[in-house]
Design an enzyme around this catalytic site. Structure first.
Site, PDB file in Angstrom:
ATOM      1  N   GLY A  14     -35.255 -21.081  31.950  1.00 34.93           N
ATOM      2  CA  GLY A  14     -36.678 -20.914  31.674  1.00 34.93           C
ATOM      3  C   GLY A  14     -37.037 -19.911  30.587  1.00 34.93           C
ATOM      4  N   ASN A  16     -37.750 -20.692  27.551  1.00 32.53           N
ATOM      5  CA  ASN A  16     -38.895 -21.293  26.830  1.00 32.53           C
ATOM      6  C   ASN A  16     -40.183 -21.151  27.639  1.00 32.53           C
ATOM      7  OD1 ASN A  16     -38.243 -22.626  24.145  1.00 32.53           O
ATOM      8  ND2 ASN A  16     -36.516 -23.264  25.419  1.00 32.53           N
ATOM      9  N   MET A  93     -34.239 -31.249  32.324  1.00 30.00           N
ATOM     10  CA  MET A  93     -33.061 -32.089  32.090  1.00 30.00           C
ATOM     11  C   MET A  93     -33.105 -33.384  32.901  1.00 30.00           C
ATOM     12  SD  MET A  93     -31.688 -30.210  29.892  1.00 30.00           S
ATOM     13  CE  MET A  93     -31.443 -28.508  29.365  1.00 30.00           C
ATOM     14  N   ILE A  95     -34.489 -37.565  32.307  1.00 29.64           N
ATOM     15  CA  ILE A  95     -35.176 -38.521  31.432  1.00 29.64           C
ATOM     16  C   ILE A  95     -36.261 -39.226  32.239  1.00 29.64           C
ATOM     17  CG2 ILE A  95     -34.884 -40.663  30.107  1.00 29.64           C
ATOM     18  CD1 ILE A  95     -32.217 -39.561  29.121  1.00 29.64           C
ATOM     19  N   LEU A  96     -37.453 -39.316  31.650  1.00 32.78           N
ATOM     20  CA  LEU A  96     -38.598 -39.894  32.357  1.00 32.78           C
ATOM     21  C   LEU A  96     -38.796 -41.345  31.905  1.00 32.78           C
ATOM     22  CD1 LEU A  96     -40.737 -36.696  31.937  1.00 32.78           C
ATOM     23  CD2 LEU A  96     -39.899 -37.604  34.124  1.00 32.78           C
ATOM     24  N   ASN A 110     -42.148 -31.981  24.300  1.00 36.88           N
ATOM     25  CA  ASN A 110     -40.805 -31.516  24.658  1.00 36.88           C
ATOM     26  C   ASN A 110     -40.247 -30.673  23.526  1.00 36.88           C
ATOM     27  OD1 ASN A 110     -38.176 -31.537  26.039  1.00 36.88           O
ATOM     28  ND2 ASN A 110     -37.514 -32.945  24.427  1.00 36.88           N
ATOM     29  N   HIS A 112     -36.695 -29.682  21.754  1.00 39.67           N
ATOM     30  CA  HIS A 112     -35.298 -30.132  21.667  1.00 39.67           C
ATOM     31  C   HIS A 112     -34.555 -29.220  20.690  1.00 39.67           C
ATOM     32  CE1 HIS A 112     -31.905 -32.806  21.923  1.00 39.67           C
ATOM     33  NE2 HIS A 112     -31.785 -32.690  20.610  1.00 39.67           N
ATOM     34  N   ASP A 153     -36.201 -38.392  23.147  1.00 40.53           N
ATOM     35  CA  ASP A 153     -36.360 -37.625  21.905  1.00 40.53           C
ATOM     36  C   ASP A 153     -36.923 -38.470  20.761  1.00 40.53           C
ATOM     37  OD1 ASP A 153     -35.308 -35.307  23.148  1.00 40.53           O
ATOM     38  OD2 ASP A 153     -33.265 -35.961  22.721  1.00 40.53           O
ATOM     39  N   GLU A 183     -37.049 -22.153  18.762  1.00 44.41           N
ATOM     40  CA  GLU A 183     -37.712 -22.713  19.958  1.00 44.41           C
ATOM     41  C   GLU A 183     -38.837 -21.837  20.486  1.00 44.41           C
ATOM     42  OE1 GLU A 183     -35.169 -24.418  23.043  1.00 44.41           O
ATOM     43  OE2 GLU A 183     -33.475 -24.218  21.717  1.00 44.41           O
TER      44      GLU A 183
HETATM   45  C1  GAR Z   1     -33.315 -25.126  25.483  1.00 44.34           C
HETATM   46  O1  GAR Z   1     -32.428 -24.877  24.422  1.00 44.34           O
HETATM   47  C2  GAR Z   1     -33.998 -26.467  25.292  1.00 44.34           C
HETATM   48  O2  GAR Z   1     -34.315 -26.751  23.963  1.00 44.34           O
HETATM   49  C3  GAR Z   1     -32.936 -27.403  25.790  1.00 44.34           C
HETATM   50  O3  GAR Z   1     -32.370 -26.754  26.911  1.00 44.34           O
HETATM   51  C4  GAR Z   1     -32.533 -25.337  26.787  1.00 44.34           C
HETATM   52  C5  GAR Z   1     -33.281 -24.818  27.999  1.00 44.34           C
HETATM   53  O4  GAR Z   1     -33.340 -23.426  28.017  1.00 44.34           O
HETATM   54  N1  GAR Z   1     -33.482 -28.683  26.098  1.00 44.34           N
HETATM   55  C6  GAR Z   1     -32.838 -29.830  25.928  1.00 44.34           C
HETATM   56  O5  GAR Z   1     -31.693 -29.894  25.537  1.00 44.34           O
HETATM   57  C7  GAR Z   1     -33.641 -31.077  26.271  1.00 44.34           C
HETATM   58  N2  GAR Z   1     -33.068 -32.235  25.652  1.00 44.34           N
HETATM   59  P1  GAR Z   1     -34.433 -22.634  28.857  1.00 44.34           P
HETATM   60  O6  GAR Z   1     -34.379 -23.165  30.298  1.00 44.34           O
HETATM   61  O7  GAR Z   1     -33.959 -21.202  28.790  1.00 44.34           O
HETATM   62  O8  GAR Z   1     -35.773 -22.839  28.220  1.00 44.34           O
END
Ligand code: GAR
Length: 203
Positions: A14, A16, A93, A95-96, A110, A112, A153, A183
């Site tokens: 989490g 992000n 993580m 896919i919807l 989202n 990525h 994506d 990000e």
């Molecule tokens: C992040 O790097 C995000 O971009 C990626 O997973 C990580 C989650 O980190 N997402 C994907 O790969 C989705 N396809 P976080 O839980 O610390 O935000």
């Protein structure tokens, strides 16, 4: 001021989500407010981050509900109960299906961790994305925020930011640099952009 109700969907650490919480506090996000955090994993540390910030949480488990259909039905129920205007996938993580993405058309975004259309789609998530970028030998990677549709994506791009790959990078080191430099910046900015659009539409 009228604000858009934001729900953030998470699966793991989490960071992000934390960037979004901090951006709301600092005023980078002013057209929206995070009302709910939903995890598909009861151990997600993101849930602690939400609780520390006083945000309501929900856990929706596919393993308990039995099918993707039942999982998405329950997700829709909790999101609608919170009167959600914008759904942010932040390290979510799962896919919807088209049923779900059509239900919230142009209302799901989202983040990525690559420059789409490189290193994206089914099977590219988390560290796997950075492993693939390093294996290919690209010299620049980055992050993308995009609308979510039925193609993994594949929705319209909202923002991108490039990040240099340096000699000696490991997937973990690259992941951290892309989070810090890209990000955690473009996700809050994109969120504000879409929320301000949503509240203009509502008025
Ligand atoms: C992040 O790097 C995000 O971009 C990626 O997973 C990580 C989650 O980190 N997402 C994907 O790969 C989705 N396809 P976080 O839980 O610390 O935000």
């Amino acid at each position: 001021m009228l604000k858009a109700n934001i729900a953030v969907l998470v699966s793991g650490g989490g960071t992000n989500l934390q960037a979004l919480i901090d951006a709301e506090k600092s005023g980078i996000i002013q057209s929206g407010s995070i009302k709910l955090v939903v995890a598909n994993n009861s151990k997600a540390y993101a849930l602690e981050r939400a609780k520390n910030a006083g945000i309501n949480t929900a856990v929706v488990l596919k393993s308990q509900l039995g099918s993707q259909e039942a999982f998405e039905k329950e997700l829709i129920r909790v999101l609608e109960e919170a009167d959600t205007d914008l759904i942010v996938l932040a390290g979510f993580m799962s896919i919807l299906s088209a049923d779900f993405t059509n239900h919230f058309r142009d209302r799901i975004i989202n983040v990525h961790p690559s420059l789409i259309p490189s290193f994206c789609g089914k099977g590219f998530y988390g560290l796997k994305v950075h492993e693939a970028a390093l294996e290919y030998g690209v010299k620049v990677s980055g992050a993308t925020v995009h609308f979510v549709n039925e193609i993994p994506d594949g929705g319209k791009i909202i923002m991108q930011k490039a990040v240099e790959i340096l000699d000696g990078d490991t997937p973990e080191v690259l992941q951290k640099r892309i989070m810090e430099e890209a990000e955690w910046k473009i996700l809050p900015l994109s969120c504000e952009k879409i929320c301000s659009f949503i509240i203009k539409e509502k008025n």
